[in-house]
Design an enzyme around this catalytic site. Structure first.
Site, PDB file in Angstrom:
ATOM      1  CB  SER A  19      -0.812  -0.103   0.991  1.00  0.00           C
ATOM      2  OG  SER A  19      -1.513   1.254   1.444  1.00  0.00           O
ATOM      3  CE  LYS A  70     -11.898   0.609  -0.061  1.00  0.00           C
ATOM      4  NZ  LYS A  70     -11.956   1.386  -1.549  1.00  0.00           N
ATOM      5  CG  ASN A  91     -12.579   5.266   1.969  1.00  0.00           C
ATOM      6  OD1 ASN A  91     -13.254   6.089   2.652  1.00  0.00           O
ATOM      7  ND2 ASN A  91     -11.624   5.947   1.199  1.00  0.00           N
ATOM      8  CG  ASP A 106     -12.614   4.793  -2.136  1.00  0.00           C
ATOM      9  OD1 ASP A 106     -11.530   5.593  -2.047  1.00  0.00           O
ATOM     10  OD2 ASP A 106     -13.144   3.909  -1.774  1.00  0.00           O
ATOM     11  N   GLY A 134     -18.436  -3.018  -8.602  1.00  0.00           N
ATOM     12  CA  GLY A 134     -17.957  -3.039  -7.298  1.00  0.00           C
ATOM     13  C   GLY A 134     -18.019  -1.950  -6.288  1.00  0.00           C
ATOM     14  N   GLY A 247      -5.922   7.309 -11.808  1.00  0.00           N
ATOM     15  CA  GLY A 247      -6.442   7.230 -10.605  1.00  0.00           C
ATOM     16  C   GLY A 247      -5.784   7.739  -9.442  1.00  0.00           C
TER      17      GLY A 247
HETATM   18  P1  NAP Z   1     -14.307  -4.825  -6.718  1.00  0.00           P
HETATM   19  O1  NAP Z   1     -15.426  -4.532  -5.963  1.00  0.00           O
HETATM   20  O2  NAP Z   1     -13.450  -6.082  -6.605  1.00  0.00           O
HETATM   21  O3  NAP Z   1     -14.843  -4.937  -8.463  1.00  0.00           O
HETATM   22  C1  NAP Z   1     -14.166  -5.050  -9.367  1.00  0.00           C
HETATM   23  C2  NAP Z   1     -15.119  -4.820 -10.542  1.00  0.00           C
HETATM   24  O4  NAP Z   1     -13.788  -4.992 -11.698  1.00  0.00           O
HETATM   25  C3  NAP Z   1     -16.066  -5.607 -10.668  1.00  0.00           C
HETATM   26  O5  NAP Z   1     -17.092  -4.863 -11.296  1.00  0.00           O
HETATM   27  C4  NAP Z   1     -15.591  -6.760 -11.932  1.00  0.00           C
HETATM   28  O6  NAP Z   1     -16.580  -7.249 -12.722  1.00  0.00           O
HETATM   29  C5  NAP Z   1     -14.782  -5.826 -12.575  1.00  0.00           C
HETATM   30  N1  NAP Z   1     -13.720  -6.450 -13.178  1.00  0.00           N
HETATM   31  C6  NAP Z   1     -12.531  -7.326 -12.903  1.00  0.00           C
HETATM   32  N2  NAP Z   1     -11.723  -7.844 -13.596  1.00  0.00           N
HETATM   33  C7  NAP Z   1     -12.043  -7.304 -14.920  1.00  0.00           C
HETATM   34  C8  NAP Z   1     -11.804  -7.701 -16.166  1.00  0.00           C
HETATM   35  N3  NAP Z   1     -10.699  -8.445 -16.456  1.00  0.00           N
HETATM   36  N4  NAP Z   1     -12.518  -7.132 -17.125  1.00  0.00           N
HETATM   37  C9  NAP Z   1     -13.649  -6.443 -16.769  1.00  0.00           C
HETATM   38  N5  NAP Z   1     -14.189  -5.979 -15.644  1.00  0.00           N
HETATM   39  C10 NAP Z   1     -13.295  -6.839 -14.764  1.00  0.00           C
HETATM   40  O7  NAP Z   1     -13.171  -3.912  -6.471  1.00  0.00           O
HETATM   41  P2  NAP Z   1     -13.192  -2.274  -6.300  1.00  0.00           P
HETATM   42  O8  NAP Z   1     -13.022  -2.027  -4.832  1.00  0.00           O
HETATM   43  O9  NAP Z   1     -14.418  -1.705  -6.775  1.00  0.00           O
HETATM   44  O10 NAP Z   1     -12.043  -1.278  -7.121  1.00  0.00           O
HETATM   45  C11 NAP Z   1     -12.151  -1.621  -8.515  1.00  0.00           C
HETATM   46  C12 NAP Z   1     -11.010  -0.888  -9.312  1.00  0.00           C
HETATM   47  O11 NAP Z   1     -11.058   0.396  -8.733  1.00  0.00           O
HETATM   48  C13 NAP Z   1      -9.548  -1.622  -8.577  1.00  0.00           C
HETATM   49  O12 NAP Z   1      -8.605  -1.257  -9.793  1.00  0.00           O
HETATM   50  C14 NAP Z   1      -8.901  -0.312  -7.612  1.00  0.00           C
HETATM   51  O13 NAP Z   1      -7.550  -0.466  -7.328  1.00  0.00           O
HETATM   52  C15 NAP Z   1      -9.744   0.760  -8.110  1.00  0.00           C
HETATM   53  N6  NAP Z   1      -9.835   1.762  -6.942  1.00  0.00           N
HETATM   54  C16 NAP Z   1      -9.101   3.018  -7.134  1.00  0.00           C
HETATM   55  C17 NAP Z   1      -9.183   3.873  -6.117  1.00  0.00           C
HETATM   56  C18 NAP Z   1      -8.283   5.321  -6.499  1.00  0.00           C
HETATM   57  O14 NAP Z   1      -8.171   5.881  -5.333  1.00  0.00           O
HETATM   58  N7  NAP Z   1      -7.607   5.605  -7.617  1.00  0.00           N
HETATM   59  C19 NAP Z   1     -10.067   3.858  -4.995  1.00  0.00           C
HETATM   60  C20 NAP Z   1     -10.877   2.676  -5.058  1.00  0.00           C
HETATM   61  C21 NAP Z   1     -10.694   1.746  -6.097  1.00  0.00           C
HETATM   62  P3  NAP Z   1     -17.345  -8.540 -12.218  1.00  0.00           P
HETATM   63  O15 NAP Z   1     -18.318  -7.977 -11.367  1.00  0.00           O
HETATM   64  O16 NAP Z   1     -17.756  -9.332 -13.480  1.00  0.00           O
HETATM   65  O17 NAP Z   1     -16.394  -9.401 -11.212  1.00  0.00           O
END
Ligand code: NAP
Length: 282
Positions: A19, A70, A91, A106, A134, A247
């Site tokens: 992290s 979360k 978060n 977030d 997600g 991001g």
């Molecule tokens: P999560 O709850 O695990 O959700 C993941 C999402 O991505 C689901 O909708 C999943 O689809 C989809 N997915 C995963 N692999 C995929 C692929 N190969 N092709 C298409 N869709 C795919 O995760 P989350 O917490 O929402 O986080 C999602 C992303 O946002 C991560 O990359 C995380 O690092 C990023 N994020 C960034 C910040 C920031 O501050 N920049 C903050 C929060 C999160 P399914 O439903 O079909 O499994």
């Protein structure tokens, strides 16, 4: 405020080792002239209740929560902000006098990053396309509907999850799940990648470039992914003349807002961004 010599904050996540949050918060403590510590702890899911209970100790400011905690934390806290309740994810936990409050930074972090990226006030009802369903997509839906007053289209690999998200947010505005071919791309003002597609994967993308090509020039593409710094989605968006951003801004702002919750000090976003830049090169 507790004794400044004993200020402590944590990250609970699994895994937690890589992290960037400790770098950001340590830089913020230094900038604010506060003597505090921020420790990333690997907390397996079954140990979350005990870890959260430990936050009620004197001197503890609170904690950030990341995957997989979360959603699970919602039931362990004394109160929740409106955003945390609506999004269904926490978060940031803030400790005050033995009581724990859950917040979701977030969503406002994303909004602040979109503003930094130049997103104008959208005309009421502008179309916002969210890729993913997600926790991050739920934060984006909150921003799209509540802050931007847009119409949200949720596109996800698993359509049922997008439908569930749309149903949960129906009370906040116009939101629907859709397959990519059914989205009105030509009226999109903002496309947010809130999926993990592209994460640590330079050729991964959540969207066929043929759909991106229908988005009008002037629209903004915001990819929550920041590793790699330029994702395939960003590359393809830029090549089409769209404004594309990773991001890192959101990451910096969500940390800034968490730090402000804990300490009352509004440390400039640049302090968090610089700490991120150092962490990503070292
Ligand atoms: P999560 O709850 O695990 O959700 C993941 C999402 O991505 C689901 O909708 C999943 O689809 C989809 N997915 C995963 N692999 C995929 C692929 N190969 N092709 C298409 N869709 C795919 O995760 P989350 O917490 O929402 O986080 C999602 C992303 O946002 C991560 O990359 C995380 O690092 C990023 N994020 C960034 C910040 C920031 O501050 N920049 C903050 C929060 C999160 P399914 O439903 O079909 O499994």
């Amino acid at each position: 405020m507790p004794d400044p010599l004993s200020l402590r904050a944590f990250l609970f996540a699994d895994p937690a080792a890589h992290s960037l949050s400790p770098r950001m918060h340590r830089a913020a403590f230094a900038y604010a002239g506060l003597s505090g510590s921020y420790e990333a702890r690997r907390v397996p899911a079954d140990e979350l209740p005990d870890a959260v209970a430990g936050l009620r100790a004197a001197g503890v400011l609170g904690a950030n929560l990341s995957l997989p905690h979360k959603e699970a934390a919602l039931g362990l806290l004394d109160s929740l902000s409106d955003a945390a309740r609506a999004i269904g994810a926490v978060n940031t936990v803030t400790h005050r006098d033995g009581s724990l409050r859950g917040e979701n930074t977030d969503a406002p972090g994303l909004l602040a990053a979109l503003r930094d990226a130049g997103l104008p006030d959208l005309p009421l009802g502008s179309d916002v396309v969210i890729l993913g369903a997600g926790g991050a997509a739920r934060a984006a839906a909150f921003v799209a509907l509540r802050d931007l007053r847009g119409r949200a289209w949720i596109v996800n690999r698993t359509l049922e999850r997008a439908q569930a998200l749309a149903a949960d947010f129906a009370g906040w505005g116009e939101v629907q799940a859709a397959s990519a071919p059914d989205v009105p791309w030509s009226s999109a003002a903002l496309v947010v990648n809130a999926s993990s597609a592209g994460l640590n994967h330079p050729e991964g993308t959540p969207l066929d470039a043929a759909f991106l090509a229908r988005v009008p020039v002037g629209a903004l593409v915001y990819d929550m992914v920041y590793k790699p710094a330029e994702t395939r989605l960003m590359r393809e968006a830029s090549a089409l003349g769209l404004s594309a951003h990773n991001g890192l801004g959101m990451l910096a702002h969500q940390a800034r807002l968490a730090f402000r919750e804990w300490t009352g000090v509004d440390v400039p976003a640049g302090v968090f961004r610089d700490a991120l830049a150092d962490g990503l090169v070292s």
